[in-house]
Design a protein around this motif. Structure first.
Motif, mmCIF file in Angstrom:
data_model
loop_
_atom_site.group_PDB
_atom_site.id
_atom_site.type_symbol
_atom_site.label_atom_id
_atom_site.label_comp_id
_atom_site.label_asym_id
_atom_site.label_seq_id
_atom_site.Cartn_x
_atom_site.Cartn_y
_atom_site.Cartn_z
ATOM 1 N N GLN A 250 0.830 -1.202 0.000
ATOM 2 C CA GLN A 250 0.000 0.000 0.000
ATOM 3 C C GLN A 250 0.866 1.254 0.000
ATOM 4 O OE1 GLN A 250 -2.800 0.041 3.218
ATOM 5 N NE2 GLN A 250 -3.706 1.998 2.622
ATOM 6 N N VAL A 251 1.950 1.245 0.775
ATOM 7 C CA VAL A 251 2.868 2.382 0.817
ATOM 8 C C VAL A 251 3.495 2.612 -0.553
ATOM 9 C CG1 VAL A 251 5.119 3.140 1.686
ATOM 10 C CG2 VAL A 251 3.409 2.292 3.285
ATOM 11 N N VAL A 252 4.023 1.540 -1.141
ATOM 12 C CA VAL A 252 4.686 1.671 -2.450
ATOM 13 C C VAL A 252 3.682 2.116 -3.509
ATOM 14 C CG1 VAL A 252 5.991 0.462 -4.239
ATOM 15 C CG2 VAL A 252 6.441 -0.033 -1.834
ATOM 16 N N ALA A 279 20.651 -2.276 5.543
ATOM 17 C CA ALA A 279 19.217 -2.036 5.421
ATOM 18 C C ALA A 279 18.670 -2.607 4.125
ATOM 19 C CB ALA A 279 18.937 -0.537 5.472
ATOM 20 N N VAL A 280 17.356 -2.644 4.068
ATOM 21 C CA VAL A 280 16.646 -2.861 2.817
ATOM 22 C C VAL A 280 15.991 -1.537 2.463
ATOM 23 C CG1 VAL A 280 14.726 -4.042 1.680
ATOM 24 C CG2 VAL A 280 16.244 -5.318 3.212
ATOM 25 N N GLU A 281 16.302 -1.030 1.268
ATOM 26 C CA GLU A 281 15.778 0.261 0.844
ATOM 27 C C GLU A 281 14.892 0.104 -0.383
ATOM 28 O OE1 GLU A 281 19.178 3.392 2.388
ATOM 29 O OE2 GLU A 281 19.054 2.930 0.248
ATOM 30 N N LEU A 282 13.710 0.663 -0.291
ATOM 31 C CA LEU A 282 12.793 0.720 -1.421
ATOM 32 C C LEU A 282 12.812 2.144 -1.940
ATOM 33 C CD1 LEU A 282 9.760 -1.275 0.046
ATOM 34 C CD2 LEU A 282 11.778 -2.156 -1.131
ATOM 35 N N LYS A 283 13.116 2.298 -3.232
ATOM 36 C CA LYS A 283 13.201 3.624 -3.819
ATOM 37 C C LYS A 283 12.165 3.768 -4.929
ATOM 38 C CE LYS A 283 18.157 4.293 -2.945
ATOM 39 N NZ LYS A 283 19.469 4.639 -3.555
ATOM 40 N N ILE A 284 11.463 4.872 -4.910
ATOM 41 C CA ILE A 284 10.534 5.220 -5.977
ATOM 42 C C ILE A 284 11.038 6.525 -6.563
ATOM 43 C CG2 ILE A 284 8.181 5.909 -6.538
ATOM 44 C CD1 ILE A 284 9.005 3.528 -3.659
ATOM 45 N N GLN A 285 11.582 6.418 -7.770
ATOM 46 C CA GLN A 285 12.251 7.561 -8.401
ATOM 47 C C GLN A 285 11.517 7.934 -9.678
ATOM 48 O OE1 GLN A 285 16.356 6.824 -9.279
ATOM 49 N NE2 GLN A 285 16.811 8.943 -9.836
ATOM 50 N N GLU A 334 11.638 4.000 7.992
ATOM 51 C CA GLU A 334 11.862 5.435 7.892
ATOM 52 C C GLU A 334 11.677 5.852 6.440
ATOM 53 O OE1 GLU A 334 15.851 5.881 9.230
ATOM 54 O OE2 GLU A 334 15.397 5.449 11.334
ATOM 55 N N ILE A 335 11.245 7.070 6.232
ATOM 56 C CA ILE A 335 11.079 7.578 4.869
ATOM 57 C C ILE A 335 11.817 8.900 4.728
ATOM 58 C CG2 ILE A 335 8.889 8.753 5.391
ATOM 59 C CD1 ILE A 335 8.030 8.001 2.494
ATOM 60 N N SER A 336 12.478 9.061 3.576
ATOM 61 C CA SER A 336 13.186 10.297 3.269
ATOM 62 C C SER A 336 13.016 10.576 1.778
ATOM 63 C CB SER A 336 14.670 10.174 3.631
ATOM 64 O OG SER A 336 15.261 9.097 2.910
ATOM 65 N N PHE A 337 13.484 11.720 1.349
ATOM 66 C CA PHE A 337 13.362 12.029 -0.076
ATOM 67 C C PHE A 337 14.459 12.980 -0.512
ATOM 68 C CE2 PHE A 337 11.304 15.613 1.871
ATOM 69 C CZ PHE A 337 11.525 16.683 0.998
ATOM 70 N N GLN A 338 14.721 12.956 -1.800
ATOM 71 C CA GLN A 338 15.610 13.913 -2.442
ATOM 72 C C GLN A 338 14.894 14.425 -3.678
ATOM 73 O OE1 GLN A 338 19.247 11.779 -3.228
ATOM 74 N NE2 GLN A 338 20.103 12.261 -1.215
ATOM 75 N N SER A 339 14.990 15.707 -3.922
ATOM 76 C CA SER A 339 14.294 16.262 -5.068
ATOM 77 C C SER A 339 14.943 17.564 -5.493
ATOM 78 C CB SER A 339 12.812 16.507 -4.739
ATOM 79 O OG SER A 339 12.107 16.938 -5.883
ATOM 80 N N LYS A 340 14.912 17.786 -6.794
ATOM 81 C CA LYS A 340 15.370 19.047 -7.359
ATOM 82 C C LYS A 340 14.356 19.472 -8.385
ATOM 83 C CE LYS A 340 19.279 21.347 -9.584
ATOM 84 N NZ LYS A 340 20.640 21.183 -10.151
ATOM 85 N N PHE A 347 11.858 9.027 -3.460
ATOM 86 C CA PHE A 347 11.488 8.705 -2.088
ATOM 87 C C PHE A 347 12.148 7.387 -1.708
ATOM 88 C CE2 PHE A 347 8.142 11.725 -3.008
ATOM 89 C CZ PHE A 347 7.982 12.389 -1.798
ATOM 90 N N VAL A 348 12.665 7.331 -0.478
ATOM 91 C CA VAL A 348 13.353 6.131 -0.002
ATOM 92 C C VAL A 348 12.705 5.663 1.292
ATOM 93 C CG1 VAL A 348 15.551 5.113 0.709
ATOM 94 C CG2 VAL A 348 15.519 6.948 -1.014
ATOM 95 N N VAL A 349 12.235 4.414 1.289
ATOM 96 C CA VAL A 349 11.705 3.783 2.499
ATOM 97 C C VAL A 349 12.756 2.797 2.984
ATOM 98 C CG1 VAL A 349 9.872 2.388 3.503
ATOM 99 C CG2 VAL A 349 9.337 4.043 1.696
ATOM 100 N N SER A 350 13.277 3.024 4.193
ATOM 101 C CA SER A 350 14.406 2.233 4.698
ATOM 102 C C SER A 350 13.979 1.344 5.864
ATOM 103 C CB SER A 350 15.541 3.157 5.160
ATOM 104 O OG SER A 350 15.975 3.981 4.105
ATOM 105 N N PHE A 351 14.261 0.068 5.729
ATOM 106 C CA PHE A 351 14.082 -0.890 6.814
ATOM 107 C C PHE A 351 15.459 -1.254 7.339
ATOM 108 C CE2 PHE A 351 10.283 -1.241 4.291
ATOM 109 C CZ PHE A 351 9.275 -1.496 5.198
ATOM 110 N N LEU A 352 15.838 -0.659 8.465
ATOM 111 C CA LEU A 352 17.141 -0.947 9.033
ATOM 112 C C LEU A 352 17.156 -2.348 9.627
ATOM 113 C CD1 LEU A 352 18.012 2.442 10.765
ATOM 114 C CD2 LEU A 352 18.582 1.671 8.462
#
Length: 358
Positions: A250-252, A279-285, A334-340, A347-352
């Motif tokens: 659902q998040v993805v 970690a396992v990182e899910l990225k949606i770019q 955790e969720i973070s993002f980078q954008s220009k 967006f990056v969802v990280s499972f440490l």
């Protein structure tokens, strides 16, 4: 018989619901304290002064009480909540102070309302949790129905041109969307979930890649309609996580839907799952329009001011990314993002992994 002066405390001395005491606001000596007051504070009239009571209060409440007790017009103070700090624990006392006219004596009642406030906080937290649930449900169900509606329109077009295999493929995706949302609603509305302060995240160790691939395939079916290519990548053949798979998908799915709003036709969205030793990182770019700098600080807020209309006229509601962040936290990630601006967003969802500091 000699008349005795009226004692305003006497009628209440048998009351076991209130801590009852009196003190002299000039000498700061206690005059009376009932057993409940002595038991709660550990005071006795001969050993302690009112200053001891004041010194146990939070410094802000102490200053407030001292200023109020300097009254010269003998006005009563009722319903004053004071925080008492003892051994690091906070108690909340609801107090009434009644100056006795023409004297420096003050008659006081105090009630420990810590349990009441805690119960109220539990109710407020519970209500906030339910509000979050209803918000997420309304947001995601509306989004899913909108997607299903678009697919059905697409299917009508294919049916009119006798492209029945394509129609069947589209209807299969619509069916999956409906099943997924029915399951989501049932999960959220379970009695245990609505009556609990904890979210029932059903974590099971499973390979998440199969579910992610199937999700991306649903969007590939809509490539012609969307005009955006959605691709999937992983650095592993299998990635196992102890996670609630339905909520993870659902998040993805929400992140992909959000990316579609701001990615022009001809662009692309990549979904990747990368496992490292940390970690396992899910990225949606996406290759979309990006996020302006002045909006970045507020994008995860509920009813964020950082809302804007999608490229295809989608109306903003200000809760999409708040919904996503809330669910990510439920999953322990955790969720973070980078954008220009003009260069897309990731967006990056990280499972440490266990043992790794957050």
């Amino acid at each position: 018989m000699k008349n005795q002066a009226f004692n305003p405390i006497a009628p209440l001395t048998g009351n076991d619901s209130y801590m009852i005491f009196s003190f002299d606001r000039v000498t700061l000596r206690f005059g009376y304290m009932n057993p409940l007051f002595q038991q709660f504070f550990g005071y006795s009239p001969s050993q302690s002064g009112f200053g001891a009571f004041v010194n146990e209060l939070h410094e802000e409440d102490r200053a407030l009480l001292e200023s109020l007790l300097r009254f010269g017009d003998d006005k009563s103070i009722e319903g004053l909540v004071l925080r008492r700090i003892k051994f690091g624990q906070i108690s909340y006392l609801k107090c009434n102070f009644y100056p006795i006219p023409d004297t420096s004596q003050v008659f006081a009642l105090a009630q420990d309302i810590s349990d009441i406030l805690e119960a109220n906080n539990v109710v407020l937290k519970h209500n906030a949790q339910k509000n979050a649930i209803l918000t997420i449900l309304s947001h995601d169900v509306v989004g899913a129905l909108s997607t299903a509606s678009t697919l059905i329109d697409f299917a009508y077009g294919k049916a009119s041109s006798q492209e029945m295999p394509k129609v069947q493929e589209i209807l299969s995706v619509v069916q999956q969307i409906c099943k997924s949302n029915i399951q989501m609603i049932r999960s959220f509305l379970q009695k245990e979930f609505l009556t609990s302060l904890s979210v029932p995240v059903v974590s099971v160790r499973n390979d998440i890649l199969d579910s992610l691939r199937k999700l991306v395939e649903q969007y590939k079916v809509m490539k012609t309609q969307l005009g955006v290519d959605v691709i999937f990548y992983s650095n592993q053949d299998q990635i196992f996580l102890q996670v609630d798979r339905e909520k993870l998908i659902q998040v993805v799915n929400n992140l992909i839907s959000n990316a579609l709003k701001f990615t022009p036709k001809g662009g692309s969205i990549s979904v990747s799952a990368v496992e490292t030793d940390r970690a396992v990182e899910l990225k949606i770019q996406d290759t979309g329009v990006g996020i302006p700098d002045h909006m970045k600080h507020d994008i995860f807020s509920k009813f964020s001011a950082a809302r804007r209309e999608g490229l295809h006229g989608e109306k903003p509601n200000g809760i999409g990314l708040w919904v996503i962040k809330t669910m990510v936290e439920w999953l322990g990630a955790e969720i973070s993002f980078q954008s220009k601006e003009g260069c897309g967003t990731t967006f990056v969802v990280s499972f440490l992994k266990e043992g790794r500091p957050r």
